[in-house]
Structures are given as C-alpha cells and as structure tokens.
Design a protein around this motif. Structure first.
Motif, mmCIF file in Angstrom:
data_model
loop_
_atom_site.group_PDB
_atom_site.id
_atom_site.type_symbol
_atom_site.label_atom_id
_atom_site.label_comp_id
_atom_site.label_asym_id
_atom_site.label_seq_id
_atom_site.Cartn_x
_atom_site.Cartn_y
_atom_site.Cartn_z
ATOM 1 N N ALA A 1 31.856 -46.299 1.363
ATOM 2 C CA ALA A 1 30.762 -47.249 1.105
ATOM 3 C C ALA A 1 29.451 -46.471 1.123
ATOM 4 O O ALA A 1 29.245 -45.618 1.988
ATOM 5 C CB ALA A 1 30.734 -48.350 2.152
ATOM 6 N N LEU A 2 28.575 -46.774 0.155
ATOM 7 C CA LEU A 2 27.235 -46.197 0.136
ATOM 8 C C LEU A 2 26.275 -47.247 0.667
ATOM 9 O O LEU A 2 26.144 -48.335 0.092
ATOM 10 C CB LEU A 2 26.840 -45.766 -1.280
ATOM 11 N N LEU A 3 25.640 -46.931 1.788
ATOM 12 C CA LEU A 3 24.826 -47.894 2.516
ATOM 13 C C LEU A 3 23.437 -47.332 2.765
ATOM 14 O O LEU A 3 23.209 -46.124 2.689
ATOM 15 C CB LEU A 3 25.481 -48.214 3.865
ATOM 16 N N ALA A 4 22.517 -48.220 3.087
ATOM 17 C CA ALA A 4 21.191 -47.780 3.505
ATOM 18 C C ALA A 4 21.273 -47.125 4.873
ATOM 19 O O ALA A 4 22.165 -47.427 5.680
ATOM 20 C CB ALA A 4 20.234 -48.964 3.545
ATOM 21 N N VAL B 1 26.681 -42.177 3.228
ATOM 22 C CA VAL B 1 28.013 -42.448 2.694
ATOM 23 C C VAL B 1 28.944 -42.550 3.898
ATOM 24 O O VAL B 1 28.965 -41.655 4.752
ATOM 25 C CB VAL B 1 28.496 -41.320 1.764
ATOM 26 N N VAL B 2 29.692 -43.637 3.967
ATOM 27 C CA VAL B 2 30.540 -43.899 5.134
ATOM 28 C C VAL B 2 31.990 -44.027 4.687
ATOM 29 O O VAL B 2 32.285 -44.632 3.647
ATOM 30 C CB VAL B 2 30.090 -45.192 5.855
ATOM 31 N N GLU C 1 34.285 -42.954 -7.632
ATOM 32 C CA GLU C 1 34.160 -44.336 -8.070
ATOM 33 C C GLU C 1 33.116 -45.092 -7.241
ATOM 34 O O GLU C 1 32.316 -45.861 -7.785
ATOM 35 C CB GLU C 1 35.512 -45.051 -7.966
ATOM 36 N N ALA C 2 33.124 -44.872 -5.925
ATOM 37 C CA ALA C 2 32.152 -45.553 -5.063
ATOM 38 C C ALA C 2 30.727 -45.134 -5.410
ATOM 39 O O ALA C 2 29.814 -45.964 -5.447
ATOM 40 C CB ALA C 2 32.454 -45.249 -3.603
ATOM 41 N N ILE C 3 30.513 -43.853 -5.656
ATOM 42 C CA ILE C 3 29.181 -43.366 -6.025
ATOM 43 C C ILE C 3 28.761 -43.938 -7.365
ATOM 44 O O ILE C 3 27.634 -44.443 -7.521
ATOM 45 C CB ILE C 3 29.170 -41.829 -6.049
ATOM 46 N N ASP C 4 29.650 -43.894 -8.353
ATOM 47 C CA ASP C 4 29.312 -44.402 -9.692
ATOM 48 C C ASP C 4 29.018 -45.890 -9.666
ATOM 49 O O ASP C 4 28.088 -46.368 -10.331
ATOM 50 C CB ASP C 4 30.460 -44.120 -10.661
ATOM 51 N N ARG C 5 29.791 -46.626 -8.896
ATOM 52 C CA ARG C 5 29.614 -48.074 -8.815
ATOM 53 C C ARG C 5 28.258 -48.415 -8.197
ATOM 54 O O ARG C 5 27.519 -49.276 -8.701
ATOM 55 C CB ARG C 5 30.750 -48.662 -7.985
ATOM 56 N N THR C 6 27.905 -47.720 -7.108
ATOM 57 C CA THR C 6 26.622 -47.980 -6.464
ATOM 58 C C THR C 6 25.467 -47.518 -7.337
ATOM 59 O O THR C 6 24.427 -48.185 -7.415
ATOM 60 C CB THR C 6 26.561 -47.290 -5.094
ATOM 61 N N GLU C 7 25.637 -46.389 -8.005
ATOM 62 C CA GLU C 7 24.600 -45.888 -8.906
ATOM 63 C C GLU C 7 24.306 -46.899 -10.012
ATOM 64 O O GLU C 7 23.143 -47.181 -10.319
ATOM 65 C CB GLU C 7 25.042 -44.556 -9.508
#
Length: 402
Positions: free
Chosen positions: A282-285, A330-331, A363-369
């Motif tokens: 998960a990409l979080l603040a 990134v967690v 995939e997680a990075i691309d999705r959040t981007e």
C-alpha cells in the motif's frame, strides 16, 4: 490463555501484520473491503489526519478503492467531515463520531482564549459577544469565508496588534471561530469541496458535543491495539491521570514482554490471526493512521532499515531516530518498505524501495500514480508542501534509487 500467543512474546513481524490487518491494508483497493464507504473505513480504522494534504484520499483509496469523487460526495453529504478533534487537531471523522471528536478537542479553544486573555488583553465577554455576532451572520448552507465574516462583523472583530501577530493570532476572529466549531455551532467547509486544498468557508451548525475519556480510549484501542498507554496519550493528549482513569473500566490484556494493551474482546482474533504469506503493498501518506495512531515509527521498521539515512534527511539522523517519515511511505504487511513522493512536473511517483521490485509492487505503484495524476493532481503531505519545497526530496529519492 494456555499455550497461546498471549502467553509468549509476539514477533515484531506478526505485530506489524496484525496492525495492517486492523487497518484494512490487506489486499489493497480491490481486497475484502472494496466498496466500503468512507464512513465505514474511518469508523473501523480510525480518524484520518488532515492538514490540507492528500492523506485522507490516499488512505481511503488504499483501503477500499475509494475515488476522490466518492470521498468528496461523502463530505458534501456530511457522512464524513473534517473537524477539530483529538488534541485540537483536524481529522476526517465519520458522522457517528462527530460528537465524540468535538468533545475530544473541546479544551484547545478554551486554552487559546485563556492565553489571549492573559497575554493579549482579550476578555472572555468580547469573545462570547463575537460568537453571537458570527452566529447571526452564518447560514446553514451558504459558506462565508473569514474575510467576509470579518467585514460583516465590523467592529465586533478587534485587531490584536503586533503582540497578537507574534502569537499567531492577529485578530479575535479565529478565537471565536475556534470556539464555535468546538461547540458544534459552526462548521468549516472546503470552498471547492476538496480536503487537500485549504480554502474554507463557515456555515451554521447544530451538532451535539458529547463523549467521555473512556469512550475515546475504547474507540482508540479498537483501531490501534495493541497499544501502550504512551500511544493513547499521544493520540488523545490525555494527562497520565486521565489516561489511567479512562482505561480503568476497560477489560485489557498486556502482551508479554511489552507495555502493549489489547482488549480482551480481540484476544481470540489475535490468537488465530495468520499473517499473509504474500506481500500486500500500500502507498500511504506519511501521516496515515498506520503510523500516526501510535506515532512510534521504529515499530514499523525492520531493524536493517532503521539505520538507513533518509534522502534529504538531517545530518546524523537515521530513519529509526525520526518521529515521523519525511516522505510518504510504501507499506507491506505493516512494515515500511520504501518511501515515495509525487513529482507533479513529470506526473510520476518517485520512490526508494527497501525490497526488490516485483509485479505486485509495480502494480501498487502504478495504480496509486494513476490515482494521484488523474484525480488529485498532486500528493501534498500538508498544506504548505508545494512542488518547489518538495523538489529536494524528489531529487534525493531519484538519486537514492540509482
């Protein structure tokens, strides 16, 4: 519980995975909680810190796949709202917690007024009269910005001169607005409906304010347990005596070898919990609740990562000695495995990873981007986090990533 985990020291990796599980961070936006409402996410995982940045949007997207339009609609419909609450800080709360949240933050405006009375020659009577004036000016559905309130209130708003400016209170208006918000009589609303852009107006409100310290402690442990008294005190601002009294009626278990408390009602679930075998990114603040509910950064770090220097970090400091991450995180199953920022000029996420890139992480990075680029436009950490101020961190992340 004989032969159970409660009778032995719990591995750090298991604790991290449990915290991520309770934070709804397993499976990503398409996981078990996809389709949950913003109010459901916040009720289950805790209030989302909001400081004019992207944190609430990023957290709701990571947990339930909620897009900005859905979150903004929930704000407009008062299903969730940004309110001054714990420690007087602004959080995004579900409607069921509005009364408790306001009660949690009620003491802060009172202390600010007491300070103004002591140091700036303000009287309590003039603030109460200004509250009455503002109350007559506000409508329930037509937000008035502070400049318009100040103009309409006329002489009821008084300049506090150079002494006030030095204390960050140039007029009596913010003192009155803070008091009205704490009483549930005024509500601050984003002029453009967005949580990540700090331009506000005020409307009249009639929101009850109620809740005890014990209720807040119980709610906190439902989100954050196992947690120590020091963690509870950080989140709530309780004194040691208040925290002790708030915890006294609760049925709690202490994890062996730690000062971490777990509600007895969660013991069976904790005993049977199995950390996911596969990564769940998960990409979080940096101020997401997975960190900020405890504000105990080392608990989320692998020992090998705690000694890392941070890109653009302070000389002589390591990751494990910081109170907060200096970038977004990134967690994976509760462990911080990287840092990231959004570069609005290049319209891309820049990152430094502590684990090898794999398909799931990509995939997680691309999705959040794509979410940030197409729906938010930027991923500020807080209101003053401009692209210019962020540039050194972005370049340092690029350099660190090779």
């Amino acid at each position: 519980m004989a032969n159970g985990l409660i009778d032995s020291e719990v591995p750090a990796a298991r604790l991290r995975a449990w915290w991520a599980h309770r934070q709804w961070l397993e499976g990503g936006p398409g996981g078990a909680h996809a389709g949950s409402s913003a109010a459901e996410v916040l009720a289950a995982t805790g209030w989302a810190r909001s400081v004019g940045g992207a944190a609430p949007y990023l957290g709701l997207f990571a947990r339930a796949g909620l897009h900005r339009e859905a979150v903004d609609a929930a704000v407009a419909g008062l299903e969730v709202h940004e309110l001054p609450s714990a420690r007087g800080c602004t959080y995004v709360l579900p409607a069921e917690d509005f009364a408790l949240g306001l009660a949690a933050g009620a003491g802060v405006p009172e202390s600010e007024i007491a300070s103004a009375v002591k140091h700036l020659g303000v009287t309590r009577d003039e603030i109460e009269k200004l509250c009455l004036t503002i109350g007559h000016l506000l409508a329930p559905d037509a937000p008035l910005e502070p400049a318009a309130i100040r103009e309409a209130a006329g002489g009821a708003v008084r300049s506090l001169g150079e002494a006030g400016r030095k204390r960050g209170v140039s007029t009596t208006l913010p003192l009155a607005l803070g008091l009205l918000q704490a009483r549930g009589q005024a509500r601050r609303v984003p002029v453009n409906g967005r949580l990540d852009q700090q331009r506000y107006g005020y409307v009249r409100w009639d929101q009850p304010v109620r809740g005890s310290a014990a209720e807040l402690a119980e709610r906190y442990l439902a989100w954050a347990a196992p947690a120590a008294v020091r963690h509870l005190r950080w989140f709530t601002g309780f004194t040691a005596a208040t925290a002790k009294a708030a915890l006294a009626p609760l049925d709690l278990v202490t994890l062996p070898g730690t000062d971490l408390l777990l509600p007895a009602a969660l013991v069976d679930e904790f005993e049977s919990f199995e950390p996911p075998a596969e990564p769940s990114y998960a990409l979080l603040a940096g101020i997401d609740g997975v960190h900020l509910l405890h504000r105990d950064l080392p608990r989320l770090l692998d020992p090998a990562d705690a000694g890392r220097t941070l890109p653009a970090g302070r000389a002589g400091r390591s990751f494990g000695t910081e109170a907060d991450p200096q970038s977004h995180v990134v967690v994976d199953r509760g462990r911080i495995v990287g840092l990231w920022e959004y570069d609005p000029e290049q319209r891309e996420i820049v990152h430094q990873l502590y684990v090898p890139m794999d398909a799931a992480l990509r995939e997680a990075i691309d999705r959040t981007e794509a979410f940030v680029r197409e729906e938010l436009g930027d991923a500020r950490g807080f209101s003053l986090d401009s692209p210019k101020s962020r540039a050194p961190r972005i370049e340092a992340l690029r350099a660190a990533a090779g």
